[in-house]
Enzyme design. Structure first.
Site, PDB file in Angstrom:
ATOM      1  N   CYS A   1      -6.581 -15.066 -12.202  1.00 49.87           N
ATOM      2  CA  CYS A   1      -6.857 -14.976 -13.635  1.00 49.87           C
ATOM      3  C   CYS A   1      -6.826 -13.509 -14.093  1.00 49.87           C
ATOM      4  CB  CYS A   1      -8.167 -15.672 -13.994  1.00 49.87           C
ATOM      5  SG  CYS A   1      -8.324 -16.021 -15.763  1.00 49.87           S
TER       6      CYS A   1
ATOM      7  N   HIS B   1      -7.578 -20.906 -11.743  1.00 43.45           N
ATOM      8  CA  HIS B   1      -8.818 -20.615 -11.017  1.00 43.45           C
ATOM      9  C   HIS B   1      -8.983 -21.597  -9.857  1.00 43.45           C
ATOM     10  CE1 HIS B   1     -11.039 -17.521 -13.271  1.00 43.45           C
ATOM     11  NE2 HIS B   1     -10.560 -18.048 -14.384  1.00 43.45           N
TER      12      HIS B   1
ATOM     13  N   GLU C   1     -10.733 -21.276  -7.331  1.00 44.93           N
ATOM     14  CA  GLU C   1     -12.119 -21.222  -6.839  1.00 44.93           C
ATOM     15  C   GLU C   1     -13.076 -22.054  -7.679  1.00 44.93           C
ATOM     16  OE1 GLU C   1     -12.151 -18.000 -10.004  1.00 44.93           O
ATOM     17  OE2 GLU C   1     -10.710 -19.116  -8.783  1.00 44.93           O
TER      18      GLU C   1
END
Length: 238
Positions: free
Chosen positions: A95, A183, A185
């Site tokens: 990001c 993203h 994660e």
């Protein structure tokens, strides 16, 4: 293999008791990979590594800041990215990290006139990544939350995947850099509580549509992108 996490932000204080600090999300994501040790640097609080050689691989995280903001720490991290590039030290960007790597190496980043990219949205694979044996699906549905985008990539980067909304969504420079606007994660549960905080800024329609996408698609093809990251790390190990 030791991963250096260049933290460019942290979770909101009231999220930390449930989700932990931001670097913990990445540590959970790397479970089962070739990464066996981590070192986190709170760059947004002006805590920096001394050298690209301090870790085997680096990762630049997401952030609420923009790469064009004038906070001094952003330029320090940008220079660190340049140092990694000059020494061929492998680096991953997520990001804001994706944007910062391109910005640092001569690409252009700005707030997109297309508005918020939020929830799970599709991108299409352009071609197989250079440093990966992962067979990515032709279309990937990935978790994202951003307004800024890479408008033009830095020299030497291949655009692995993109869309009309986000043309430069995943990029790679040989075996030294892997960047992505998504993203990997984030879990759907985490993103929902995050975007609710953005409702006033992004608007009800954008947030409601993002939540619907998460309810419909869940984490989408998150595991494929995580496998892409793992393979990038494994190539560096080899």
């Amino acid at each position: 293999m030791k991963l250096g996490i260049l933290l460019c932000d942290d979770h909101y204080p009231d999220s930390i008791p449930k989700y932990g600090h931001y670097d913990e999300a990445f540590k959970r994501m790397f479970e089962g990979s070739s990464i066996s040790a981590f070192k986190s640097y709170r760059c947004h609080e002006e805590k920096y590594p001394s050298s690209p050689k301090d870790c085997d691989i680096w990762l630049v995280t997401g952030s609420k800041w923009g790469v064009y903001d004038t906070d001094p720490w952003i330029e320090v991290v940008a220079q660190f990215v340049r140092d990694c590039n000059e020494t061929n030290q492998p680096i991953i960007g997520v990001c804001f990290g994706h944007q910062l790597i391109h910005y640092a190496l001569g690409g252009h980043v700005e707030k997109s006139d297309k508005g918020w990219g939020m929830g799970v949205y599709p991108i299409k694979k352009n071609f197989q990544p250079v440093a990966s044996g992962v067979a990515l699906s032709k279309t990937l549905n990935l978790i994202a939350c951003h307004q800024d985008q890479v408008i033009s990539p830095a020299n030497g980067f291949d655009v692995i995947a993109g869309s009309d909304f986000c043309p430069i969504a995943i990029t790679q420079k040989s075996q030294t850099a892997l960047t992505m606007q998504c993203h990997p994660e984030f879990t759907p549960e985490f993103l929902i509580q995050l975007i609710e905080r953005l409702r006033e800024n992004a608007g009800n329609e954008v947030v409601d549509n993002a939540i619907k996408s998460l309810e419909t698609l869940g984490e989408g093809d998150r595991e494929q992108v995580i496998s892409l990251i793992f393979n990038f790390c494994n190539r560096e190990k080899d």
